[in-house]
Design a protein around this motif. Sequence first.
Motif, PDB file in Angstrom:
ATOM      1  N   VAL A 115     -12.200   1.012  16.339  1.00  0.00           N
ATOM      2  CA  VAL A 115     -11.665   1.284  15.006  1.00  0.00           C
ATOM      3  C   VAL A 115     -12.408   0.412  13.996  1.00  0.00           C
ATOM      4  O   VAL A 115     -12.359  -0.820  14.069  1.00  0.00           O
ATOM      5  N   ASP A 116     -13.090   1.056  13.073  1.00  0.00           N
ATOM      6  CA  ASP A 116     -13.840   0.336  12.038  1.00  0.00           C
ATOM      7  C   ASP A 116     -13.037   0.293  10.743  1.00  0.00           C
ATOM      8  O   ASP A 116     -12.112   1.075  10.537  1.00  0.00           O
ATOM      9  N   GLY A 117     -13.426  -0.601   9.865  1.00  0.00           N
ATOM     10  CA  GLY A 117     -12.771  -0.672   8.566  1.00  0.00           C
ATOM     11  C   GLY A 117     -12.952  -2.045   7.952  1.00  0.00           C
ATOM     12  O   GLY A 117     -13.431  -2.982   8.598  1.00  0.00           O
ATOM     13  N   PRO A 118     -12.566  -2.182   6.688  1.00  0.00           N
ATOM     14  CA  PRO A 118     -12.711  -3.472   6.007  1.00  0.00           C
ATOM     15  C   PRO A 118     -11.709  -4.490   6.524  1.00  0.00           C
ATOM     16  O   PRO A 118     -10.830  -4.178   7.343  1.00  0.00           O
ATOM     17  N   LYS A 119     -11.818  -5.689   6.033  1.00  0.00           N
ATOM     18  CA  LYS A 119     -10.896  -6.753   6.423  1.00  0.00           C
ATOM     19  C   LYS A 119      -9.479  -6.400   5.986  1.00  0.00           C
ATOM     20  O   LYS A 119      -9.268  -5.846   4.911  1.00  0.00           O
ATOM     21  N   VAL A 120      -8.508  -6.725   6.833  1.00  0.00           N
ATOM     22  CA  VAL A 120      -7.112  -6.386   6.581  1.00  0.00           C
ATOM     23  C   VAL A 120      -6.311  -7.667   6.397  1.00  0.00           C
ATOM     24  O   VAL A 120      -6.454  -8.614   7.179  1.00  0.00           O
ATOM     25  N   GLY A 123     -11.224 -10.847  -0.423  1.00  0.00           N
ATOM     26  CA  GLY A 123     -11.996  -9.999   0.489  1.00  0.00           C
ATOM     27  C   GLY A 123     -11.189  -9.097   1.384  1.00  0.00           C
ATOM     28  O   GLY A 123     -11.684  -8.658   2.428  1.00  0.00           O
ATOM     29  N   CYS A 124      -9.951  -8.790   0.990  1.00  0.00           N
ATOM     30  CA  CYS A 124      -9.102  -7.908   1.794  1.00  0.00           C
ATOM     31  C   CYS A 124      -8.685  -6.686   0.981  1.00  0.00           C
ATOM     32  O   CYS A 124      -7.608  -6.678   0.364  1.00  0.00           O
ATOM     33  N   PRO A 125      -9.513  -5.635   0.956  1.00  0.00           N
ATOM     34  CA  PRO A 125      -9.127  -4.433   0.213  1.00  0.00           C
ATOM     35  C   PRO A 125      -7.990  -3.664   0.872  1.00  0.00           C
ATOM     36  O   PRO A 125      -7.311  -2.873   0.219  1.00  0.00           O
ATOM     37  N   GLU A 126      -7.787  -3.866   2.163  1.00  0.00           N
ATOM     38  CA  GLU A 126      -6.668  -3.224   2.851  1.00  0.00           C
ATOM     39  C   GLU A 126      -5.578  -4.260   3.085  1.00  0.00           C
ATOM     40  O   GLU A 126      -5.822  -5.314   3.681  1.00  0.00           O
ATOM     41  N   MET A 127      -4.383  -3.958   2.584  1.00  0.00           N
ATOM     42  CA  MET A 127      -3.267  -4.896   2.667  1.00  0.00           C
ATOM     43  C   MET A 127      -2.080  -4.212   3.324  1.00  0.00           C
ATOM     44  O   MET A 127      -1.775  -3.060   3.032  1.00  0.00           O
ATOM     45  N   ALA A 156       0.867  -1.178  -8.571  1.00  0.00           N
ATOM     46  CA  ALA A 156       0.204  -2.387  -9.067  1.00  0.00           C
ATOM     47  C   ALA A 156      -1.107  -2.646  -8.336  1.00  0.00           C
ATOM     48  O   ALA A 156      -2.115  -3.015  -8.953  1.00  0.00           O
ATOM     49  N   VAL A 157      -1.118  -2.445  -7.030  1.00  0.00           N
ATOM     50  CA  VAL A 157      -2.339  -2.682  -6.258  1.00  0.00           C
ATOM     51  C   VAL A 157      -3.425  -1.692  -6.679  1.00  0.00           C
ATOM     52  O   VAL A 157      -4.595  -2.067  -6.832  1.00  0.00           O
ATOM     53  N   ARG A 158      -3.042  -0.441  -6.865  1.00  0.00           N
ATOM     54  CA  ARG A 158      -4.046   0.533  -7.331  1.00  0.00           C
ATOM     55  C   ARG A 158      -4.616   0.117  -8.688  1.00  0.00           C
ATOM     56  O   ARG A 158      -5.807   0.308  -8.958  1.00  0.00           O
ATOM     57  N   ALA A 159      -3.756  -0.456  -9.540  1.00  0.00           N
ATOM     58  CA  ALA A 159      -4.202  -0.844 -10.875  1.00  0.00           C
ATOM     59  C   ALA A 159      -5.129  -2.057 -10.843  1.00  0.00           C
ATOM     60  O   ALA A 159      -6.230  -2.025 -11.404  1.00  0.00           O
ATOM     61  N   VAL A 160      -4.702  -3.141 -10.191  1.00  0.00           N
ATOM     62  CA  VAL A 160      -5.487  -4.380 -10.253  1.00  0.00           C
ATOM     63  C   VAL A 160      -6.777  -4.286  -9.452  1.00  0.00           C
ATOM     64  O   VAL A 160      -7.716  -5.044  -9.713  1.00  0.00           O
ATOM     65  N   THR A 161      -6.842  -3.356  -8.499  1.00  0.00           N
ATOM     66  CA  THR A 161      -8.071  -3.204  -7.715  1.00  0.00           C
ATOM     67  C   THR A 161      -8.922  -2.037  -8.215  1.00  0.00           C
ATOM     68  O   THR A 161      -9.951  -1.739  -7.614  1.00  0.00           O
ATOM     69  N   GLU A 162      -8.468  -1.389  -9.291  1.00  0.00           N
ATOM     70  CA  GLU A 162      -9.169  -0.220  -9.847  1.00  0.00           C
ATOM     71  C   GLU A 162      -9.402   0.842  -8.768  1.00  0.00           C
ATOM     72  O   GLU A 162     -10.472   1.447  -8.691  1.00  0.00           O
ATOM     73  N   GLY A 163      -8.379   1.025  -7.942  1.00  0.00           N
ATOM     74  CA  GLY A 163      -8.424   2.056  -6.918  1.00  0.00           C
ATOM     75  C   GLY A 163      -9.178   1.691  -5.664  1.00  0.00           C
ATOM     76  O   GLY A 163      -9.269   2.496  -4.732  1.00  0.00           O
ATOM     77  N   ARG A 164      -9.695   0.481  -5.602  1.00  0.00           N
ATOM     78  CA  ARG A 164     -10.479   0.075  -4.423  1.00  0.00           C
ATOM     79  C   ARG A 164      -9.639  -0.607  -3.357  1.00  0.00           C
ATOM     80  O   ARG A 164     -10.115  -0.855  -2.261  1.00  0.00           O
ATOM     81  N   GLY A 165      -8.400  -0.935  -3.697  1.00  0.00           N
ATOM     82  CA  GLY A 165      -7.509  -1.573  -2.739  1.00  0.00           C
ATOM     83  C   GLY A 165      -6.415  -0.623  -2.303  1.00  0.00           C
ATOM     84  O   GLY A 165      -6.094   0.352  -2.992  1.00  0.00           O
ATOM     85  N   GLU A 166      -5.825  -0.898  -1.153  1.00  0.00           N
ATOM     86  CA  GLU A 166      -4.784  -0.040  -0.602  1.00  0.00           C
ATOM     87  C   GLU A 166      -3.688  -0.912  -0.015  1.00  0.00           C
ATOM     88  O   GLU A 166      -3.969  -1.880   0.700  1.00  0.00           O
TER      89      GLU A 166
END
Length: 584
Positions: A118-123, A346-350, A368-378
């Motif tokens: 399973v690949d993906g960014p830092k969680v 460095g954790c776009p996935e929370m 709020a997460v969508r807003a402060v990360t400009e859609g790059r965070g989840e």
Amino acid sequence: MNVFRLFEERVAGALGRLADAGDIPAGLAIGRVVVEPPRDPSHGDLATNAAMVLAKDAKTNPRALADKIAADLRGDERVAKVDVAGPGFINLTLAPGVFLDVLRAAVAAGADFGRGGVDGPKVNVEYVSANPTGPMHVGHGRGAVFGDALANLLVFAGRDVTREYYINDAGAQVDVLARSAFLRYREALGEDVEIPEGLYPGDYLKPVGQALLATHGPGLLEQKEEAWLPVVRDFAIDAMMDMIRADLAALDIRHDVFFSERALSRGETDHIAATIADLRARDLVYDGRLPPPKGQAVEDWEDREQTLFRATNFGDDVDRPLLKSDGSYTYFAADIAYHRSKFERGCPEMIDVWGADHGGYVKRMQAAVRAVTEGRGELDVKLCQLVRLLRAGEPVKMSKRAGDFVTLREVVDEVGRDAVRFMMLYRKNDATLDFDLAKVVEQSKDNPVFYVQYAHARCASIFRQASEAFPGEPFGPQALLAADLARLSDEAEVEILRKIAAFPRLVEGSAHAHEPHRLAFYLYDLASSFHHLWNKGKDQPHLRFVNQTERESTLARLALVHAVRCVIAAGLSVLGVTAPDEMR
């Protein structure tokens, strides 16, 4: 070896060949194509929805497309049978050699079988985050175990994970804690004190009062509240966090990061103010008025201009205040800045693990997460429902130490870490859990943690028996890999082979869904199949795992036992439960 992933690639290859031949359009989007176990095991080993989800884009009917895919799959020597069912489902029965290849892969990989993939960014997994105002209760324990097992699962699946605890040390509750601890300090000085309503009455603060006296002497009594309050507050918070860390350690739970809420607005940078300013610069914060909440009497509503976050732009029901009437930050404002910090670290996935009583807070926090990360965070929020603590079916009385609840540590000390961790995971997190202190220590099939651990112990005992039956015989992975595995042909043995083959897919699916309870269910099913085979050998001697007159059959069955043992050990490790070689 993930046999399901292998045949997803095989189906994709079939579709590519059909496109090359002009039978279907090229470039079909195959992201929705899955290979999974059929709902009815009698239909085969694997099933795919390829024809059902691609027929429209292929400009044909599902059944016709299924027949074409099936014709290609029938040319694969690893496939014993292909059936097209209903409107276009494709069922595959695999050749026995496929499952034997899986067994070889499991024996060779050992404890690493099913790992990675399973690949993906830092969680960032944030869990527990209990207010530092007292010992943890059983409800906290469920979130703690769930979050820790989820972090373990993600790591086992191949992800990079940060385990985090958010210390809520900036709210009014820590001032209440300080005043409660100060009363215990006065008590340590010999005063008779009564705990007024609104303060924390538990006996757990008595040692804090005694420690305050030992550290500061009687001098705090001579100070006004504004002088002693911050001193006592910091002291009490540190004492509570030491207690919480010790309680977590009893469950073998340790975090990488303990993040202080107070750090957001103290020091050189006010991170909450900076976050609000950033949102305002993007026109996501404005000054305005909100309508009264539905069902609230108008006379109870304070109609005033407020600093509001445009939460409705990101899927929330209403816009949300960021400042209180006294000008201080709302909890929501601090939480926005905190999640922005996670993203900047460095954790776009929370993943946040919360109690079920916070369910109404989910949409605004995701907005709020969508807003402060400009859609790059989840942000995924996992809610843990209540735990009903029972003893032989009767509710357990409250703790004398805590005052109004049973502490987590009391439960761990009574039934043990393994029972607490496994049983907290043997029900989906969003369902209420009945935790019976009597039943979780029973040695029976009805106690899942015992039943799974007993399977692992039986595996170990089989190898001890084999060493006695064949003195000096090496039974390591290399010897087992050389065994004639085709001897594993009994229906009960094949059932276990299928379950072993399902493990890598189970790990991937559980990690993607953030659902570690699936692993607990799987381990119980695997243990049940293994115990069934053990019992079958009692009645049919030729199926016994160790047969002194049948060396080759013994080696083949030891390979199966080794794989079961490794899978159970790996699964229990993810759940944070020990895998004993003997049961006492």
